[in-house]
Design an enzyme around this catalytic site. Structure first.
Site, PDB file in Angstrom:
ATOM      1  N   HIS A 150       0.804  -1.223   0.000  1.00  0.00           N
ATOM      2  CA  HIS A 150       0.000   0.000   0.000  1.00  0.00           C
ATOM      3  C   HIS A 150       0.848   1.290   0.000  1.00  0.00           C
ATOM      4  O   HIS A 150       0.967   1.953  -1.007  1.00  0.00           O
ATOM      5  CB  HIS A 150      -0.933   0.016   1.223  1.00  0.00           C
ATOM      6  CG  HIS A 150      -1.811  -1.194   1.339  1.00  0.00           C
ATOM      7  ND1 HIS A 150      -2.828  -1.493   0.454  1.00  0.00           N
ATOM      8  CD2 HIS A 150      -1.817  -2.200   2.257  1.00  0.00           C
ATOM      9  CE1 HIS A 150      -3.425  -2.612   0.816  1.00  0.00           C
ATOM     10  NE2 HIS A 150      -2.838  -3.066   1.905  1.00  0.00           N
TER      11      HIS A 150
HETATM   12  O1  RIB Z   1      -5.303  -0.093   4.364  1.00  0.00           O
HETATM   13  C1  RIB Z   1      -3.901  -0.033   4.284  1.00  0.00           C
HETATM   14  C2  RIB Z   1      -3.387   1.174   5.003  1.00  0.00           C
HETATM   15  O2  RIB Z   1      -3.726   1.112   6.393  1.00  0.00           O
HETATM   16  C3  RIB Z   1      -1.857   1.287   4.977  1.00  0.00           C
HETATM   17  O3  RIB Z   1      -1.484   2.638   5.078  1.00  0.00           O
HETATM   18  C4  RIB Z   1      -1.458   0.546   6.218  1.00  0.00           C
HETATM   19  O4  RIB Z   1      -0.175   0.950   6.704  1.00  0.00           O
HETATM   20  C5  RIB Z   1      -2.535   0.993   7.173  1.00  0.00           C
HETATM   21  O5  RIB Z   1      -2.156   2.273   7.696  1.00  0.00           O
END
Ligand code: RIB
Ligand code: CA
Length: 311
Positions: free
Chosen positions: A241
């Site tokens: 992500h």
């Molecule tokens: O849904 C994924 C996100 O939520 C990423 O930023 C992970 O680190 C959590 O913060």
């Protein structure tokens, strides 16, 4: 080209850590003014310590780290130790940080930076949006100093905490509403994009083969990170992500999206934290964000591996 002034607001967290390393490995492109931390994946004390651990791993103790909000605006805190481990950086054995945490609160730092900067600053948000929301509420004039906000969060398809909501928005939907309604130059990189960027065994091996402490730590963290995502969503491999946000700033050509009108659901039990997108904005209902929908995953991972090899 002058390096882009950049602030990273995050909740490290394994993928936040990889994103920070990617930014630190790109000094020609980024002038990293500071890292602000927020409660999210793990509580604030750990996210602040982990940001310092990662900067120490990258031999960048000069980067100032600021602790921000310890809980969402209204909701109680939801954390994600099941994904990131109890330390928040599962899979890497990192020493205690020696660089001190800045005494200034993250919100005060953000206000100071955005109201005094000679050059507009890019803000990458990798966690719940509590710090930015409080900053906007306390000092709406910060908008004058923002070049753009690139946010990891949201989903037009399924969520990853509930069927409707992605974690960063779910944790603090009220903060997300403040940010989305603020009229900032906003780009949303949500699960629709990041679920296309899989940490396959081949990509993991490429990181391990860097043969450096950074490569070893990154591969170690990514090896187990996101396995729950794989089980929950039947994905072929764990999605990556937060590094997508930094990759977007480095190589926007690897991404494509379109203007949309975003709104945040802040009520109910089934859909709270949902990012609701009108994909057909009009003059009467103008777009308030660019929503990224397609990415070049191979190009993102090649960039990540090449840059981490420089640390
Ligand atoms: O849904 C994924 C996100 O939520 C990423 O930023 C992970 O680190 C959590 O913060
Ligand atoms: Ca994060």
């Amino acid at each position: 080209m002058r390096p882009r002034p950049l602030i990273i607001d995050c909740d490290p967290g394994v993928d936040d850590a990889i994103a920070i390393l990617l930014a630190l490995a790109s000094p020609a492109e980024f002038d990293l003014l500071g890292i602000t931390t927020v409660a999210g994946n793990v509580p604030l004390a750990l996210t602040a310590a982990n940001a310092r651990r990662i900067c120490q791993l990258a031999q960048r103790p000069d980067v100032p780290i600021y602790a921000g909000c310890p809980r969402p605006l209204l909701r109680s805190l939801t954390t994600a130790e099941d994904i990131h481990g109890a330390t928040g950086l599962q899979g890497a054995e990192l020493p205690e940080p020696t660089t001190p945490l800045q005494a200034q609160h993250a919100v005060a730092f953000l206000i100071e930076q955005f109201t005094t900067t000679p050059h507009p600053i890019t803000l990458a948000t990798l966690g719940p949006l509590t710090n930015l929301a409080v900053t906007l509420i306390q000092c709406p004039a910060i908008a004058q100093g923002i070049d753009q906000v690139v946010m990891m969060g949201g989903a037009l398809g399924g969520g990853n905490v509930t069927p409707a909501a992605e974690f960063n928005i779910y944790v603090d939907p009220h903060a997300a509403k403040v940010v989305v309604d603020a009229g900032l130059p906003l780009t949303m990189i949500g699960l629709d994009a990041t679920h296309q960027v899989m940490t396959t065994p081949e990509r993991l091996t490429a990181l391990e083969n860097l043969g450096t402490p950074v490569g070893k730590a990154a591969a170690g963290m990514l090896r187990y990170y996101g396995q729950l995502d794989v089980e929950r969503h039947g994905l072929a491999a764990p999605p990556l992500h937060d590094p997508c946000i930094i990759a977007y700033l480095l190589r926007p050509d690897l991404f494509s999206g379109r203007p949309m009108r975003l709104a945040i659901e802040t009520e109910g039990s089934l859909c709270i934290g949902r990012t609701v997108a009108n994909a057909y904005p009009t003059a009467a209902v103008p777009a308030n964000a660019t929503v990224i929908q397609t990415v070049d995953a191979e190009g993102i991972y090649a960039l990540l591996t090449e840059r981490l090899g420089k640390l």
